[in-house]
Design an enzyme around this catalytic site. Structure first.
Site, short mmCIF file in Angstrom:
data_model
loop_
_atom_site.label_atom_id
_atom_site.label_comp_id
_atom_site.label_asym_id
_atom_site.label_seq_id
_atom_site.Cartn_x
_atom_site.Cartn_y
_atom_site.Cartn_z
N ASP A 35 -6.47 -7.35 2.02
CA ASP A 35 -6.16 -9.01 1.71
C ASP A 35 -7.41 -9.54 0.82
OD1 ASP A 35 -4.73 -8.83 4.12
OD2 ASP A 35 -6.11 -8.89 5.43
N ASN A 83 0.97 -1.09 -0.17
CA ASN A 83 0.08 -0.03 0.02
C ASN A 83 0.99 1.20 0.13
OD1 ASN A 83 0.86 0.37 2.49
ND2 ASN A 83 -1.01 -0.27 3.33
N THR A 143 -11.16 -3.12 7.42
CA THR A 143 -10.19 -4.13 7.87
C THR A 143 -10.11 -5.24 6.66
OG1 THR A 143 -10.82 -3.58 10.13
CG2 THR A 143 -9.42 -5.56 9.69
O1 RIB Z 1 -5.30 -6.87 6.93
C1 RIB Z 1 -6.13 -6.78 8.17
C2 RIB Z 1 -5.51 -7.76 9.37
O2 RIB Z 1 -4.24 -7.14 9.96
C3 RIB Z 1 -6.41 -7.84 10.28
O3 RIB Z 1 -7.51 -9.17 10.27
C4 RIB Z 1 -5.50 -8.35 11.61
O4 RIB Z 1 -5.68 -9.47 11.82
C5 RIB Z 1 -4.25 -7.85 11.06
O5 RIB Z 1 -3.36 -8.94 10.65
#
Ligand code: RIB
Length: 319
Positions: free
Chosen positions: A254, A185, A250
């Site tokens: 990912d 990022n 959050t």
């Molecule tokens: O990228 C988000 C994640 O970063 C969260 O789920 C937390 O566990 C950290 O690892």
């Protein structure tokens, strides 16, 4: 499930303790949370769930502790369809992330716990997995020697390697030949390139600096500013973000990485893979929970209702 899409994720698994609040505390201040959630997370596990929800066959290699969180973390992966036979249980606590959620963004403190018990030998013992995975997906919440071994093992089997350098840590440029796509990022790009990254021109300059040091393709996620990438031919492009109602950011990165791995495993071009991953990340931020909020394939491929924030700076882009 299409047997052709096989992803191996080597990474972290955490229990996320998420406190929702109106605004985060400043140092020395106490604030009240409006809600508290225990949610499965960890960058590696989140990316594994993202890829599995999109229809890939996913194996997760990681470690949990001997605490009560471990069983529910593993169970949650199983429910998402992720193979968990490469998860080692170690004495002590599982990884924990303390997350504050306020004003459409988050702050995260990670206690690595069992994630830091992973060793390069765990990777060497999982040789079989590298024979069948098309894409190997790695992040930096586990010890860097483990990441390095996984990248080397993947390349020894001719696999495609995506490294999501999160959280930011510098790593040797000797790793670049083992990495096909690097996905920082903005902050991670600044750390890796050792230069400030604020304006769009900084992003491109920082990516070019990494490329000059040997990086292949670099895909930089910029939150609501979209995605900037430099492909293997040195061509830079921007892809705009979708304008979505933000519930929980959050795991958005990912979601992007898991989706990128799936799309590349399907043989899509880098640009098409970024487009796909961008949609998946957009859907994720409309929902609560790093893993719970990962979208399913039909939601991404179906009628996608959201519009982009603004046109890409250099047109729609193609390779
Ligand atoms: O990228 C988000 C994640 O970063 C969260 O789920 C937390 O566990 C950290 O690892």
């Amino acid at each position: 499930m299409n047997a052709e899409k096989r992803i191996l994720v080597v990474g972290s698994i955490n229990m996320d303790l998420v406190a929702e609040m109106t605004r985060p505390p400043v140092m020395g201040e106490t604030v009240l949370a409006n809600a508290l959630h225990h949610l499965p997370g960890g960058k590696g596990a989140n990316q594994a769930v993202a890829a599995a929800r999109l229809g890939a066959r996913v194996v997760f290699l990681g470690a949990v502790g001997s605490d009560p969180f471990a069983a529910s973390l593993i169970e949650n992966l199983k429910t998402a369809g992720v193979a968990t036979h490469r998860i080692r249980t170690v004495d002590g606590p599982s990884g924990i992330a303390l997350i504050t959620l306020a004003q459409g963004d988050n702050q995260i403190i990670i206690y690595p716990g069992a994630n830091h018990a992973l060793k390069p030998e765990d990777v060497l013992q999982a040789e079989e997995e590298f024979k069948t995975a098309q894409v190997v997906l790695l992040q930096f919440e586990i010890p860097l020697p483990v990441v390095a071994q996984a990248a080397r093992s993947a390349k020894a089997h001719g696999r495609r390697v995506i490294v999501n350098p999160a959280p930011a840590q510098a790593f040797p440029t000797e790793w670049f030949p083992y990495i096909d796509v690097l996905t920082p990022n903005r902050e991670e790009l600044a750390t890796l390139s050792e230069m400030p990254v604020e304006r769009p021109s900084d992003v491109v300059q920082a990516m070019r600096k990494l490329k000059a040091q040997g990086a292949r393709a670099i895909v930089t996620t910029l939150g609501d500013a979209g995605v900037a990438y430099l492909n293997a031919d040195g061509e830079a492009r921007f892809v705009p973000a979708y304008d979505v109602p933000v519930v929980d950011t959050t795991g958005a990165g990912d979601a992007f990485n898991g989706a990128l791995a799936v799309a590349l495993a399907e043989g899509r071009s880098l640009y098409a893979s970024i487009e796909f991953a961008n949609r998946v990340a957009a859907l994720k931020v409309t929902r609560m929970g790093a893993q719970a909020g990962m979208p399913r394939r039909e939601e991404v491929d179906g009628n996608f209702a959201w519009r982009t924030r603004r046109p890409a700076e250099d047109g729609s882009g193609s390779e």
